[in-house]
Design a protein around this motif. Structure first.
Motif: not given
Length: 138
Positions: A33-45
Protein backbone atom coordinates in the motif's frame (compact mmCIF):
# COMPACT_ATOMS: atom_id res chain seq x y z
CA UNK A 1 -39.29 0.68 -27.99
CA UNK A 2 -37.79 3.11 -25.43
CA UNK A 3 -36.83 0.22 -23.17
CA UNK A 4 -34.94 -1.50 -25.99
CA UNK A 5 -32.97 1.67 -26.73
CA UNK A 6 -32.18 2.20 -23.07
CA UNK A 7 -31.08 -1.42 -22.69
CA UNK A 8 -28.91 -1.15 -25.82
CA UNK A 9 -27.38 2.07 -24.57
CA UNK A 10 -26.69 0.57 -21.13
CA UNK A 11 -25.07 -2.56 -22.57
CA UNK A 12 -22.89 -0.55 -24.97
CA UNK A 13 -21.71 1.76 -22.16
CA UNK A 14 -21.00 -1.25 -19.96
CA UNK A 15 -18.80 -2.89 -22.58
CA UNK A 16 -17.04 0.32 -23.59
CA UNK A 17 -15.54 0.79 -20.12
CA UNK A 18 -11.86 -0.01 -20.05
CA UNK A 19 -8.94 -0.11 -17.67
CA UNK A 20 -6.71 1.41 -20.38
CA UNK A 21 -5.26 -2.04 -21.05
CA UNK A 22 -2.65 -1.56 -18.33
CA UNK A 23 -2.01 -4.33 -15.88
CA UNK A 24 -0.09 -3.64 -12.71
CA UNK A 25 0.19 -7.32 -11.78
CA UNK A 26 3.73 -8.52 -11.40
CA UNK A 27 4.55 -11.81 -9.63
CA UNK A 28 8.00 -10.49 -8.66
CA UNK A 29 6.73 -7.50 -6.68
CA UNK A 30 4.32 -7.59 -3.74
CA UNK A 31 1.39 -5.17 -3.68
CA UNK A 32 2.40 -2.75 -0.96
CA UNK A 33 0.00 0.00 0.00
CA UNK A 34 1.42 3.38 -1.02
CA UNK A 35 0.09 6.69 0.27
CA UNK A 36 2.75 9.40 -0.01
CA UNK A 37 2.42 13.19 0.06
CA UNK A 38 5.33 15.16 -1.44
CA UNK A 39 5.40 18.94 -1.03
CA UNK A 40 7.17 20.34 -4.10
CA UNK A 41 8.03 23.49 -2.13
CA UNK A 42 10.44 21.47 0.02
CA UNK A 43 14.05 21.45 -1.27
CA UNK A 44 14.08 17.64 -1.33
CA UNK A 45 11.27 17.55 -3.92
CA UNK A 46 11.76 20.91 -5.67
CA UNK A 47 13.05 19.17 -8.83
CA UNK A 48 9.48 17.93 -9.32
CA UNK A 49 8.49 21.46 -10.32
CA UNK A 50 10.32 20.95 -13.61
CA UNK A 51 9.64 18.47 -16.42
CA UNK A 52 12.14 15.60 -16.83
CA UNK A 53 13.78 15.84 -13.39
CA UNK A 54 13.24 12.48 -11.67
CA UNK A 55 13.45 12.18 -7.88
CA UNK A 56 14.04 9.09 -5.73
CA UNK A 57 11.77 8.86 -2.66
CA UNK A 58 12.83 6.17 -0.11
CA UNK A 59 10.66 4.20 2.31
CA UNK A 60 7.60 3.65 0.11
CA UNK A 61 6.59 0.61 -1.95
CA UNK A 62 8.97 -2.33 -2.28
CA UNK A 63 12.21 -0.31 -2.54
CA UNK A 64 11.21 3.32 -2.77
CA UNK A 65 9.63 5.44 -5.49
CA UNK A 66 10.93 7.19 -8.57
CA UNK A 67 8.79 10.22 -9.44
CA UNK A 68 9.05 12.40 -12.56
CA UNK A 69 7.06 15.32 -13.92
CA UNK A 70 6.00 14.45 -17.47
CA UNK A 71 4.03 17.58 -18.37
CA UNK A 72 2.11 20.47 -16.85
CA UNK A 73 0.29 18.91 -13.88
CA UNK A 74 1.11 15.32 -14.89
CA UNK A 75 3.48 13.01 -13.05
CA UNK A 76 4.60 9.39 -13.21
CA UNK A 77 5.44 7.48 -10.04
CA UNK A 78 7.08 4.05 -10.22
CA UNK A 79 8.29 1.54 -7.66
CA UNK A 80 12.10 1.57 -7.52
CA UNK A 81 12.31 -2.25 -7.37
CA UNK A 82 13.54 -4.10 -10.46
CA UNK A 83 10.32 -5.45 -11.98
CA UNK A 84 11.88 -8.56 -13.52
CA UNK A 85 13.76 -9.74 -10.43
CA UNK A 86 12.63 -10.98 -7.01
CA UNK A 87 11.48 -8.13 -4.74
CA UNK A 88 14.67 -7.59 -2.74
CA UNK A 89 17.17 -9.44 -4.93
CA UNK A 90 18.62 -6.19 -6.30
CA UNK A 91 19.37 -2.72 -5.02
CA UNK A 92 16.78 -0.06 -5.90
CA UNK A 93 16.76 1.18 -9.47
CA UNK A 94 19.28 3.94 -10.17
CA UNK A 95 18.22 7.05 -12.06
CA UNK A 96 20.23 7.55 -15.24
CA UNK A 97 18.91 10.59 -17.09
CA UNK A 98 15.36 9.74 -18.17
CA UNK A 99 15.83 6.03 -17.46
CA UNK A 100 15.87 3.82 -14.39
CA UNK A 101 18.52 1.08 -14.46
CA UNK A 102 18.39 -2.22 -12.59
CA UNK A 103 21.57 -3.09 -10.67
CA UNK A 104 21.18 -6.85 -11.27
CA UNK A 105 20.79 -7.17 -15.03
CA UNK A 106 21.52 -3.58 -16.14
CA UNK A 107 18.14 -3.39 -17.92
CA UNK A 108 16.89 0.16 -18.48
CA UNK A 109 13.31 1.42 -18.16
CA UNK A 110 11.97 4.67 -19.60
CA UNK A 111 10.55 6.95 -16.89
CA UNK A 112 7.94 8.44 -19.23
CA UNK A 113 6.39 5.09 -20.18
CA UNK A 114 7.76 2.62 -17.61
CA UNK A 115 8.70 0.26 -20.43
CA UNK A 116 11.95 -1.61 -20.81
CA UNK A 117 13.16 -4.51 -22.89
CA UNK A 118 12.06 -7.19 -20.39
CA UNK A 119 8.78 -8.99 -19.71
CA UNK A 120 7.41 -6.66 -17.02
CA UNK A 121 7.35 -2.85 -17.07
CA UNK A 122 7.94 -0.72 -13.98
CA UNK A 123 5.21 -0.95 -11.35
CA UNK A 124 3.31 2.33 -11.58
CA UNK A 125 1.35 4.20 -8.92
CA UNK A 126 -1.22 6.95 -9.30
CA UNK A 127 -0.01 10.54 -8.90
CA UNK A 128 -2.24 13.58 -8.36
CA UNK A 129 -1.14 17.18 -7.83
CA UNK A 130 -3.20 19.44 -5.57
CA UNK A 131 -1.67 22.89 -5.24
CA UNK A 132 1.99 22.18 -4.50
CA UNK A 133 1.44 18.76 -2.90
CA UNK A 134 1.82 15.62 -4.99
CA UNK A 135 -0.19 12.65 -3.71
CA UNK A 136 1.13 9.23 -4.77
CA UNK A 137 -1.12 6.26 -4.03
CA UNK A 138 -2.52 2.96 -5.23
Amino acid sequence: MKKIWLLTLFVSVLFSCSDSGKSNKNPNLPNYSVNAYLDTNLPLYSNLKFISNPVFVPNFGAQGLIVIKTGEGTYNAFDAACPNEAANACAPLKIDGLNAVCSCDKSAYNLFSGLGNKEYPLKQYRAQLTGTVLHIYN
